[in-house]
Design an enzyme around this catalytic site. Structure first.
Site, PDB file in Angstrom:
ATOM      1  N   ASP A 251      81.129  72.979 122.429  1.00 20.02           N
ATOM      2  CA  ASP A 251      81.808  73.847 121.455  1.00 20.02           C
ATOM      3  C   ASP A 251      81.448  75.290 121.778  1.00 20.02           C
ATOM      4  O   ASP A 251      80.369  75.567 122.293  1.00 20.02           O
ATOM      5  CB  ASP A 251      81.397  73.510 120.023  1.00 20.02           C
ATOM      6  CG  ASP A 251      82.436  73.984 119.004  1.00 20.02           C
ATOM      7  OD1 ASP A 251      83.241  73.152 118.547  1.00 20.02           O
ATOM      8  OD2 ASP A 251      82.444  75.195 118.679  1.00 20.02           O
ATOM      9  N   SER A 252      82.362  76.192 121.437  1.00 21.50           N
ATOM     10  CA  SER A 252      82.079  77.608 121.691  1.00 21.50           C
ATOM     11  C   SER A 252      81.133  78.173 120.631  1.00 21.50           C
ATOM     12  O   SER A 252      80.570  79.247 120.834  1.00 21.50           O
ATOM     13  CB  SER A 252      83.385  78.412 121.724  1.00 21.50           C
ATOM     14  OG  SER A 252      84.139  78.145 120.574  1.00 21.50           O
ATOM     15  N   CYS A 343      96.167  69.423 115.874  1.00 21.31           N
ATOM     16  CA  CYS A 343      96.309  69.661 114.427  1.00 21.31           C
ATOM     17  C   CYS A 343      97.302  70.787 114.167  1.00 21.31           C
ATOM     18  O   CYS A 343      97.276  71.411 113.111  1.00 21.31           O
ATOM     19  CB  CYS A 343      94.958  69.942 113.791  1.00 21.31           C
ATOM     20  SG  CYS A 343      94.132  71.391 114.444  1.00 21.31           S
TER      21      CYS A 343
HETATM   22  N1  SAH Z   1      86.050  67.649 116.314  1.00 15.04           N
HETATM   23  C1  SAH Z   1      85.483  68.413 115.225  1.00 15.04           C
HETATM   24  C2  SAH Z   1      86.413  69.494 114.717  1.00 15.04           C
HETATM   25  C3  SAH Z   1      86.829  70.486 115.761  1.00 15.04           C
HETATM   26  S1  SAH Z   1      87.376  72.001 115.125  1.00 15.04           S
HETATM   27  C4  SAH Z   1      85.077  67.487 114.084  1.00 15.04           C
HETATM   28  O1  SAH Z   1      85.354  66.288 114.182  1.00 15.04           O
HETATM   29  O2  SAH Z   1      84.472  67.939 113.129  1.00 15.04           O
HETATM   30  C5  SAH Z   1      87.609  72.936 116.555  1.00 15.04           C
HETATM   31  C6  SAH Z   1      86.340  73.441 117.195  1.00 15.04           C
HETATM   32  O3  SAH Z   1      86.690  73.993 118.448  1.00 15.04           O
HETATM   33  C7  SAH Z   1      85.598  74.518 116.445  1.00 15.04           C
HETATM   34  O4  SAH Z   1      84.281  74.093 116.217  1.00 15.04           O
HETATM   35  C8  SAH Z   1      85.596  75.752 117.388  1.00 15.04           C
HETATM   36  O5  SAH Z   1      84.360  76.430 117.394  1.00 15.04           O
HETATM   37  C9  SAH Z   1      85.832  75.096 118.715  1.00 15.04           C
HETATM   38  N2  SAH Z   1      86.530  75.873 119.754  1.00 15.04           N
HETATM   39  C10 SAH Z   1      87.646  76.620 119.621  1.00 15.04           C
HETATM   40  N3  SAH Z   1      88.070  77.055 120.821  1.00 15.04           N
HETATM   41  C11 SAH Z   1      87.193  76.585 121.746  1.00 15.04           C
HETATM   42  C12 SAH Z   1      87.092  76.677 123.153  1.00 15.04           C
HETATM   43  N4  SAH Z   1      88.009  77.328 123.871  1.00 15.04           N
HETATM   44  N5  SAH Z   1      86.060  76.044 123.764  1.00 15.04           N
HETATM   45  C13 SAH Z   1      85.150  75.371 123.060  1.00 15.04           C
HETATM   46  N6  SAH Z   1      85.211  75.234 121.710  1.00 15.04           N
HETATM   47  C14 SAH Z   1      86.211  75.828 121.061  1.00 15.04           C
END
Ligand code: SAH
Length: 399
Positions: A251-252, A343
């Site tokens: 995650d970022s 989503c």
């Molecule tokens: N799968 C998670 C929800 C994901 S929400 C769950 O089940 O709870 C989307 C996530 O993607 C966020 O935490 C955001 O920080 C991350 N994100 C957004 N763009 C990104 C990127 N380019 N690389 C890595 N993470 C990213």
């Protein structure tokens, strides 16, 4: 009863009769001069026939959001209480259990309560107010919600981009009852998490993926899993609980990964031995791994944020979905699993499947769809409101 009347243009009454909850400015012939924004109005056809009742906001593109299609139904305290209770009853019967105490309690338009989102986390509620009509009534609604659920407190987290279009600014804070003193513990399908109701992204935890986490975890027995866009590692916890050997979370957000480690510990897993947390951009990392020819995974989960924010960036969003799916397909062992989600409400399930198809063609991997996934039943979709559908996913076997 009679409220000030909004008169539709000739021929624009069909969606209202079919109980679509939105009336755009273009469909309206005449607004009542006497009604201030936020008040209840009657909607009538060009010929003067009573059609529906809702609340007004001239500042919004959606000038009326409809609440009732019954001429004798007043929008009073009893109305709001009955609507809220109807939403609450469904969750209490179909979702809440000894194993699960985090879920969406009120899902806006699809619960016939346009502009109002409420999430339930253990003994607390989080309200998101999306419209002026709800903004003006939020205090009374918050108190009703506490009385109907017996929860300890209700916090507002209205940060929706949508609010700008309604002439509202972001608002957060305690609405009624008491605020929690820190992150609160929640349960999802018997697994343990924490939610920081005042700091967490969105409203802290993505309950729309609850059933999908279980479905996906069923395929990870003994495997090495990559959980991309992991946020607070909820998919990882489910995967390890279902017997995955190891999960890599990407995650970022470093903060999200830190909470994710805590989630692993809380459920009895060792975040160093059974998992790895990588802070960074999924696109870059997957490209690097492809170039370095790293050992492929048994399963990859892709649950990115909403790429398609508006029609203007839909093409770009589709390229993004295709690219991560293509990269992921190149990093899965023969016979492995890709669990991939979108989503974006603007990307239909059909279109999403076409995108994954395109990715499979480009990656030269044969792909079988094993399961089609959607948002959970606590995020229902009123059949009159297809806009309510947003989460879709595929579980694929990659040959
Ligand atoms: N799968 C998670 C929800 C994901 S929400 C769950 O089940 O709870 C989307 C996530 O993607 C966020 O935490 C955001 O920080 C991350 N994100 C957004 N763009 C990104 C990127 N380019 N690389 C890595 N993470 C990213």
């Amino acid at each position: 009863m009679n409220e000030p009347s909004v008169i539709l243009k000739a021929g624009r009454d069909k969606p209202v009769r079919q109980q679509h909850p939105w009336i755009f400015s273009g469909a309206i012939e005449r607004l009542p001069t006497e009604a201030v924004d936020g008040t209840i109005v009657d909607v009538r056809s060009a010929g003067g026939e009573w059609l529906a009742r809702g609340y007004l906001n001239r500042k919004s593109q959606i000038q009326v959001r409809l609440l009732s299609w019954q001429a004798d139904e007043a929008i009073d305290n009893t109305f709001w209480q009955t609507r809220l209770q109807r939403a609450i009853t469904a969750r209490q019967r179909f979702v809440a259990s000894a194993e699960t105490n985090a879920y969406r309690l009120v899902n806006g338009e699809s619960d016939y309560l346009p502009g109002l989102i409420v999430d339930h986390y253990a003994d607390y509620l989080v309200m998101q107010v999306g419209t002026l009509g709800i903004e003006q009534r939020k205090q009374a609604l918050a108190e009703l919600l506490l009385a109907l659920t017996g929860c300890k407190g209700i916090i507002e987290r209205s940060e929706l981009a949508l609010r700008r279009q309604e002439g509202l600014t972001a608002t957060t804070g305690l609405l009624a009852g008491v605020a929690p003193t820190g992150p609160i513990a929640i349960r999802e399908l018997g697994l343990h998490y924490q939610v920081d109701l005042e700091q967490g992204q969105k409203s802290g935890f993505y309950t729309d993926q609850r059933e999908n986490r279980r479905r996906v975890a069923a395929y990870c027995q003994g495997g090495r899993v990559l959980n991309a866009f992991s946020y607070t590692a909820a998919f990882a916890v489910h995967a390890l609980a279902a017997g995955a050997q190891h999960v890599t979370n990407i995650d970022s957000s470093v903060d999200a990964l830190t909470v994710g480690e805590e989630h692993l510990r809380r459920n009895g897993f060792d975040p160093d031995r059974q998992a790895e947390q990588i802070a960074g951009d999924v696109f870059t990392i997957l490209r690097d791994w492809r170039n370095e020819k790293v050992e492929p995974f048994d399963m990859i989960i892709l649950d990115p944020p909403k790429f398609a924010q508006s029609r203007d960036n839909l093409d770009r969003a589709l390229r993004g979905y295709k690219e991560i799916n293509r990269l992921a397909l190149g990093l899965i062992k023969p016979g492995g699993i890709l669990a991939t989600f979108s989503c974006s409400g603007l990307v239909s399930a059909d279109l999403f499947q076409k995108v994954v198809f395109g990715a499979a063609v480009d990656a030269h991997r044969p792909v079988q769809v094993l399961e089609w996934l959607r948002q959970g039943s606590d995020h229902p979709i009123a059949i009159t409101f297809p806009e309510g559908e947003y989460l879709k996913g595929l579980i694929c076997r990659v040959l």
